[in-house]
Scaffold this motif. Sequence first.
Motif, PDB file in Angstrom:
ATOM      1  N   PHE A   1      -3.389  -1.132  -5.984  1.00 25.41           N
ATOM      2  CA  PHE A   1      -2.223  -0.410  -5.466  1.00 25.41           C
ATOM      3  C   PHE A   1      -2.613   0.949  -4.883  1.00 25.41           C
ATOM      4  O   PHE A   1      -1.971   1.419  -3.930  1.00 25.41           O
ATOM      5  CB  PHE A   1      -1.176  -0.249  -6.563  1.00 25.41           C
ATOM      6  N   LEU A   2      -3.647   1.587  -5.430  1.00 29.63           N
ATOM      7  CA  LEU A   2      -4.134   2.825  -4.815  1.00 29.63           C
ATOM      8  C   LEU A   2      -4.719   2.533  -3.440  1.00 29.63           C
ATOM      9  O   LEU A   2      -4.513   3.315  -2.489  1.00 29.63           O
ATOM     10  CB  LEU A   2      -5.178   3.483  -5.723  1.00 29.63           C
ATOM     11  N   ALA A   3      -5.453   1.425  -3.326  1.00 28.36           N
ATOM     12  CA  ALA A   3      -5.981   1.039  -2.018  1.00 28.36           C
ATOM     13  C   ALA A   3      -4.839   0.736  -1.048  1.00 28.36           C
ATOM     14  O   ALA A   3      -4.892   1.113   0.135  1.00 28.36           O
ATOM     15  CB  ALA A   3      -6.893  -0.171  -2.172  1.00 28.36           C
ATOM     16  N   TYR A   4      -3.807   0.059  -1.532  1.00 30.05           N
ATOM     17  CA  TYR A   4      -2.638  -0.225  -0.698  1.00 30.05           C
ATOM     18  C   TYR A   4      -1.989   1.073  -0.223  1.00 30.05           C
ATOM     19  O   TYR A   4      -1.606   1.200   0.956  1.00 30.05           O
ATOM     20  CB  TYR A   4      -1.640  -1.059  -1.490  1.00 30.05           C
ATOM     21  N   SER A   5      -1.864   2.039  -1.133  1.00 30.51           N
ATOM     22  CA  SER A   5      -1.247   3.309  -0.767  1.00 30.51           C
ATOM     23  C   SER A   5      -2.086   4.066   0.255  1.00 30.51           C
ATOM     24  O   SER A   5      -1.555   4.631   1.220  1.00 30.51           O
ATOM     25  CB  SER A   5      -1.034   4.161  -2.028  1.00 30.51           C
ATOM     26  N   LEU A   6      -3.403   4.081   0.073  1.00 32.31           N
ATOM     27  CA  LEU A   6      -4.273   4.837   0.978  1.00 32.31           C
ATOM     28  C   LEU A   6      -4.412   4.165   2.346  1.00 32.31           C
ATOM     29  O   LEU A   6      -4.458   4.846   3.372  1.00 32.31           O
ATOM     30  CB  LEU A   6      -5.658   5.014   0.344  1.00 32.31           C
ATOM     31  N   LEU A   7      -4.480   2.834   2.377  1.00 30.07           N
ATOM     32  CA  LEU A   7      -4.777   2.134   3.616  1.00 30.07           C
ATOM     33  C   LEU A   7      -3.540   1.847   4.457  1.00 30.07           C
ATOM     34  O   LEU A   7      -3.601   1.888   5.690  1.00 30.07           O
ATOM     35  CB  LEU A   7      -5.505   0.821   3.308  1.00 30.07           C
TER      36      LEU A   7
END
Length: 708
Positions: A129-135
């Motif tokens: 979810f952090l990757a989803y938020s950043l990307l």
Amino acid sequence: MVTELGHFSLVLSFSLGLMTLILSFRKKNALLSYLSTVNLGLISLAFFCLILAFARSDFSVQSVAFHSHSTTPLIYKIAATWGHHEGSMLLWCFFLGLIINFFSTNRQKIEPSIHNATLFILHSILVLFLAYSLLTSNPFERLMPFPINRGELNPLLQDPSLTFHPLFLYMGFLSFSVPFALSIASSLYPINRPLFIQWTKPWIAGAWGFLTLGILTGSIWAYYELGWGGWWFWDPVESASLLPWLVAAALIHLYKKPSSSDTLSRSSVFLTSLGFLLCLTSVWVIRGGALVSVHTFALSPNRSFFLFSIFALCLGASILALIRTSKDHHERRNFFIDSAVFIFLYLLFIVLWGIFFPIFFEKITAQPLTMGTPYFTKLFCYPMLLVFFLMGVGPFFSRIGLILCIIISFVCFYIFWPQGIGATSAITLSVWLISWTILYSLKNFRKKSLPLLGAHLGIGILALGISVNGFFQKETMAIMEPGEKIELPLGNLTFDAVKPIPRQNHLAYQGTFSLKEKDHLICVFNSERRLYFANQSEHSEATLCHHRLTTYSLILGETTDHQHWVIRFYENPFILLIWIGGILVALSALLLCFQKRLLIIFALGILSSPSSEALIVYHPKATALFKKIPCPTCPGQNLESSQTELSQEIRDFIDQEIRQGKDEEIILKTLETQFHMTLLPSFPYWILWGAPLLFLGGILLMIYRRNP
């Protein structure tokens, strides 16, 4: 500068999450707990920076420019932080980090191997979810050149109840993550059924309680903010929150069922996994744009694909866990519990089908399809009558209670029979459930049964409010001008005056109305029709008045000449019982979750520490020796500060040997042979801490150089 700090903290949190995944294989419980706390601190810093950007109206940040306005009140500027897609996903990561930190620091005698596997799964979800938020949903993305006062938080969302609505829902959704991770870990390491229930039951109860609060605050908002007099619309996105709620209710009842074997069954693993998968489904529906409604925040296909990928990974892990879990063994039948679980799963399918069948139908035929109130009334509401009957009889059966409840039900049936079979059945069975619960509590009240009594009584009160309000609600619509009077069944409604009131971000036309019964003043309404400056949208703000057991709602509607106004007046008997019953259900669920610990500990999970059931007093010489011996499994800790099971076993052994009069040298030699401990000078653990931090710093430096 604040925006860059928030973005840097989010990137650092993502990198630290990757590092935690690697270190989780090293079985360093204390280190993982510290890393979870640090990661939570980084996400909290990023979230605080976003709040500060909204509070300061930093329009160079894209999310602020599109969803805030300089004239918006401060409380709604803060609420706008999670009132849009990017900020809401950051809030999701914050709550997930909070839950991971609470789990990692409150192990509740979970075996280290299972604890580490569960943490690995939880951190994997957080990293995704952090990757989803950043990307795809970076809340700190800059906008150059930036506009001034381009957007504003949707006026419908500028409401106190809706400010807390997503907070409760997210806590409910993410409380399912721990049972889900434990169910996956159970496929890697054997867990017996009693331990699995002991570890997951508080989280399931907490999820049920927070979801109840989230649904309640949403219904309160819908009641007086949308201007149609109702509190539930069966909107597909709205109904999605019911899916994990029904699974949690089924699990709580399933855990009450006695078992003839301690082997963990597939049914428990299936339902715990299903609960979290349905939470992810709700997020995909709401945040991915699969359905379009007032709740939808994003329509990007990239975002939808990313969220669906996370769902697919969790689904694959769940399927593998089910394959590795032993089949359900033959258990003793319990008619009432089995019936409750079956009905909850049936209701789950009805809601799931009502949400997703229109999507598939539209994709195949290119024609829209809506499955609204008639579908859910026939297939969802009517089976609930059977639930009310079983809830009364099942746990509270007694002969005297049966006779009294039958008498009460017959009286109720006789009173409401002229209103039709639907109203009579619903009200009678609601009173049936309330009567059973009250009679049982008067005869067999115990502290342990308080959550059961509270939940069943709350459901009964909730059902009574829904039944009476649904069948006896009255609506009056008229076009009035100041000084005009209309006749209502209750009395006379007079339109006294209307005046413009300029406010910070809107112009309000406030209409004053008085409701009188035979010259006796009952209520005064000050309803408003608001014109918001930022987007030139109009919105009505209802006024509520409570008289006896009825709530009156008056809405000042549209006008063409500011002289003649459309008026909607609603009479809602017993509607307060809906929220009173819902609050009672939520409190009962949270009591079941926290009955052995203080409620504030969950809110302050950052400061929580591993707990023990009883205070153990060791011999003073043993306590002094604990400080000299390093923990065999915890870097940087000695036996005195370590909370692992092995350290507890060694402490008990040393204390026993000291009380028998043995010397320290003999005890140390015994430790070397019996526990295979090498009592050499402590390893420089700063290397273990420093090397990952240097590695993390190198990654951040590379990122900084690539993105100057």
